[in-house]
Structure formats: structure tokens, C-alpha cells
Scaffold this active site. Structure first.
Site, PDB file in Angstrom:
ATOM      1  N   HIS A 399      -5.970  10.776  -3.006  1.00 57.64           N
ATOM      2  CA  HIS A 399      -7.280  10.234  -2.694  1.00 57.64           C
ATOM      3  C   HIS A 399      -8.359  11.311  -2.670  1.00 57.64           C
ATOM      4  O   HIS A 399      -9.565  11.006  -2.642  1.00 57.64           O
ATOM      5  CB  HIS A 399      -7.240   9.517  -1.335  1.00 57.64           C
ATOM      6  CG  HIS A 399      -8.055   8.268  -1.292  1.00 57.64           C
ATOM      7  ND1 HIS A 399      -9.171   8.073  -2.081  1.00 57.64           N
ATOM      8  CD2 HIS A 399      -7.931   7.131  -0.554  1.00 57.64           C
ATOM      9  CE1 HIS A 399      -9.701   6.888  -1.832  1.00 57.64           C
ATOM     10  NE2 HIS A 399      -8.963   6.293  -0.907  1.00 57.64           N
ATOM     11  N   ASP A 403     -10.525   7.891  -6.667  1.00 58.64           N
ATOM     12  CA  ASP A 403     -11.085   6.865  -5.800  1.00 58.64           C
ATOM     13  C   ASP A 403     -10.251   5.588  -5.885  1.00 58.64           C
ATOM     14  O   ASP A 403      -9.618   5.303  -6.911  1.00 58.64           O
ATOM     15  CB  ASP A 403     -12.528   6.556  -6.201  1.00 58.64           C
ATOM     16  CG  ASP A 403     -13.461   7.736  -5.973  1.00 58.64           C
ATOM     17  OD1 ASP A 403     -13.153   8.558  -5.080  1.00 58.64           O
ATOM     18  OD2 ASP A 403     -14.479   7.835  -6.679  1.00 58.64           O
TER      19      ASP A 403
END
Length: 427
Positions: A399, A403
Site C-alpha cells: 500500500h 493505491d
């Protein structure tokens, strides 16, 4: 008679020290040229150390799990002639190591069996191992291939003694169990007796490297997972058709080459996912080439050989390379180059794939695609209930780099390609 000393070789890539993973010989053994003496572990791969001479082992220079410097004495062998070793040059620290390794870390069976002159072949085989009795809820360690071997042979794995790392059951353990005949199953009568035995297993060699990498990945990357259900009926029909038409001449296709092709096509629109993240330098490298790591379970642990330049391969080219690399990894013959350099990884447990998984990233990659098992399930299509072949993709992303929206769109792109497989080949 003289002494030939073998030193820890320079493996390359600037490596100054390596871990001694396992001995395949002991003091007093007769060895022949090219016989594998030991396994050593670098940061990337297991490396065999063969003997350059015939002779008798007179001392070992370390114990499994020990980290040894390049150039240190690994093993001494008594040979005919003068040898390469002068008594005056012997370091004071060189000492003979006991023939038996530590109780908790028995060396695995030799990869190369050498028969000494005048010694019958049977004398070189390990003695049969007595069957063990595990409780019904005790699941022994074994790779999917070993479990299938046991199923085909009608063997209950809980009765088999494993000789691999951490007690893992190997193919040769199954062969040894079968060789003992019907009497081997007599241990089943002890399945409900109380047990008070304990065994300590040192985490060394490949298992240590796997543990370090998994811990490092979970501590450094910000994992998040995304699961999507995919209808693979059409791609499975295409696979069956191609195998029927071309299987005899080109080889059989599994689902993996189609997944590799889907990755290649989908990544064209998602270059941020075909990337590596150097978090120390704070640099993301996006690759044009698609180097697909194929997570492969070997007897010594999980390995990830790499299908390089998947973007330039046909289905059958990918299938052949996947099969070649998987065989090399399972046999411990994959090179360092074949086990490094991936840009994205596919992981699958085949028929044991379960419904959902949460794969751990193969750093420095930023995405890993987990393949779950295919099951037939009733689905509603245009108001009608039909039976379709369904499969989940359980994928994880870093992450810090990817995204959530990008990850979801990427998996949906894979889904579209696999559900309409003709689009895999439309340029």
C-alpha cells in the site's frame, strides 16, 4: 598418502560469508570425484559443494547452521599422493568435527549416492525408518507433490517418519515406508497412546532464509489484500481444446500460462504494479519487462524461480519454462539467476488452494497474485441458474506504492481477460 583441503568457495556477487546448510558426508566416509559433500546457503540460493577428488573424509570444518567466511576450511580429505595441503600451513584452529551432526539437526539424505570401491551398494543405503503414529488431528509437513504421491500410493502420511527440515516428509521417505511392506502400518495401533516426546528443530538453511524474508516483508511493507471471484469456464474450455489439439506435439497446458499471459496484458495499463520498491533509497523502479516469479514448493522450502520476459513468450513457451524451472527448484538445481529478478509473483497451491488466502509479498516487488482452487458452482446468468467453474484470486499489494483503487482495477482487468480469453491474444 596426503591431505586435500577444500575451502569455502567464492560464490560470487561480492558474498563474503555463507551459511553451511547440510553435510552429505561424515568423518570416515569414502567419497568420489563430483560427489556432493555439502550444501551452503547464500542470500539467494542453495549451492552444492562437490568433491574434486577421490578419498576419505578426515575432518569437517563446521556444523549445519554455522556462517562461514569465504576461504575458510570446509573439509579435509585423505587422498593418494601429496594432496594440496602442507602440515606447516595448517591453522591452529582446524579441528576434527564429530562424525554425527547435532541431534536436533540431522543432515538430509545425500543427493548423490556414491558407492566406495569394494563396498556393496546396499551398505550405502540408509536403514529403513520405523513408522510413526500421529494423532488424527496432527498434520505432518509435506509438499503438495508428496501428498499426491502418498494419496496415489494409499499411504497415510501420519504414519510416515519425515527426514526433511522440521520433520518434513520427502518423496524418499514414502519410498522407504513402502519398502518396509505391510508391517509398517502396525504403528496405527498406537495412535491413541499418550506421547511425551519433544524435538527441537534449529531454524537453519533455507528455512532460516524463508523465515527472515517473510518477517522482513511483513514488517517493511504495508500489506493489503483484495479478493475477487472469476468465472474460468471459458478459459478452461479453451485450455482443454488446445490440449486436445496440440497437447501431443507441444505439451499440455495448465492454467498458469494463461495467468501469466493475463498479467502481461493487464500490466500494460498498470505499470505501477509491475515494479520494485527500494524503501531505503526511496525509489520505485517500474519495469517494461514482465519477469514473473512462480512460487514453488520444494522439499527444502518455498522457492520462487523466475520466468523472464514473459511478455515475449507464447502460451507453450511459458508452460515449458514454468515446468523447467519448477523441476529445477524442486530438485535443488535452480541457479541464483533463476531465483532472482522477478517483478511480480504468482502463487498457487493447486487443488489445495482453498477459497481465500493472504499471500505475503516477495520484496522488493509490490504485488503478488494468489490463485485459489477451481470449483463448480451454481451461478445466475441472464436469469438462469447454470453450473460454472469459479476461482478466486487472492492478491496482496504494497500500500506504500499501490493505491487501493489501482489494485482493484488491475484485478478487474485480469478478471475480464480470463473470462473472455480471446482478449488475451488481441493486440
Amino acid at each position: 598418502m596426503g591431505t586435500h583441503v577444500i575451502k569455502m568457495p567464492d560464490i560470487g556477487e561480492g558474498i563474503a560469508e555463507v551459511e553451511l546448510s547440510a553435510w552429505h558426508v561424515k568423518v570416515g566416509d569414502l567419497v568420489v570425484e563430483d560427489q556432493v559433500l555439502a550444501d551452503v546457503m547464500t542470500d539467494k540460493a542453495m549451492v552444492d559443494i562437490p568433491s574434486p577428488v577421490h578419498g576419505k573424509v578426515i575432518s569437517l570444518g563446521g556444523v549445519p547452521g554455522e556462517v562461514m567466511a569465504v576461504g575458510s576450511i570446509l573439509i579435509s580429505i585423505e587422498v593418494e599422493g601429496a594432496g594440496n595441503y602442507k602440515e606447516s600451513a595448517q591453522p591452529a584452529a582446524v579441528a576434527e568435527v564429530k562424525a554425527e551432526p547435532a541431534k536436533a539437526a540431522p543432515a538430509p539424505a545425500p543427493k548423490v549416492e556414491a558407492v566406495a570401491p569394494g563396498k556393496p551398494a546396499a551398505a550405502c543405503r540408509p536403514a529403513p525408518v520405523a513408522p510413526v503414529a500421529r494423532t488424527a488431528d496432527e498434520r505432518p509437513l509435506a509438499s503438495p507433490a508428496v501428498r499426491k504421491h502418498a494419496l496415489d500410493a494409499g499411504i497415510q502420511l501420519r504414519l510416515v517418519q519425515g527426514t526433511g527440515p522440521a520433520g518434513r516428509i520427502l518423496h524418499e521417505d514414502l519410498d522407504a515406508y513402502l519398502a518396509q511392506g505391510p508391517g509398517a502400518s502396525s504403528a496405527a495401533g498406537n495412535a491413541y497412546r499418550e506421547r511425551h516426546d519433544e524435538e527441537q528443530i534449529p531454524v537453519i538453511g533455507m528455512r532460516r532464509k524463508i523465515a527472515q524474508r517473510m518477517q522482513d516483508a511483513t514488517q517493511r511493507a504495508a500489506h493489503f489484500s483484495y479478493v475477487e471471484e472469476i468465472d474460468v469456464t471459458a478459459v478452461e474450455e479453451l485450455r482443454a481444446h488446445l490440449n486436445e489439439k496440440h497437447g501431443a506435439s507441444r505439451g499440455k497446458l495448465t492454467l498458469l500460462p494463461f495467468l501469466v499471459r493475463a498479467l502481461v496484458v493487464a500490466l500494460r495499463d498498470f505499470p505501477q504494479i509491475n515494479a520494485r520498491y527500494d524503501d531505503e533509497a526511496q525509489v520505485i523502479t517500474r519495469l517494461g519487462a514482465v519477469h514473473v516469479g512462480i512460487a514453488t514448493q520444494a522439499d527444502i522450502g518455498l522457492m520462487v524461480p523466475v520466468v523472464r520476459h514473459a511478455e515475449a513468450r507464447s502460451l507453450w513457451d511459458s508452460a515449458g519454462e514454468i515446468a523447467r524451472l519448477a523441476t529445477a527448484a524442486r530438485n535443488g538445481k535452480a541457479s541464483r539467476d533463476e531465483l532472482s529478478g522477478s517483478s511480480i509473483t504468482l502463487t498457487s497451491l493447486g487443488a489445495l488452494g482453498g477459497i481465500v488466502s493472504t499471500p505475503v509479498l516477495n520484496l522488493p516487488e509490490v504485488a503478488i497474485i494468489g490463485v485459489n482452487k477451481i470449483v463448480e458452482r451454481p451461478m445466475v446468468i441472464k436469469g438462469q441458474i447454470v453450473i460454472r467453474k469459479m476461482m478466486n484470486l487472492s492478491s496482496s499489494f504494497d500500500h506504500r506504492v499501490v493505491d487501493g483503487m489501482d489494485a482493484a482495477q488491475f484485478i478487474q482487468a485480469l478478471r475480464g481477460l480470463l473470462e473472455q480469453p480471446a482478449t488475451l491474444f488481441v493486440e
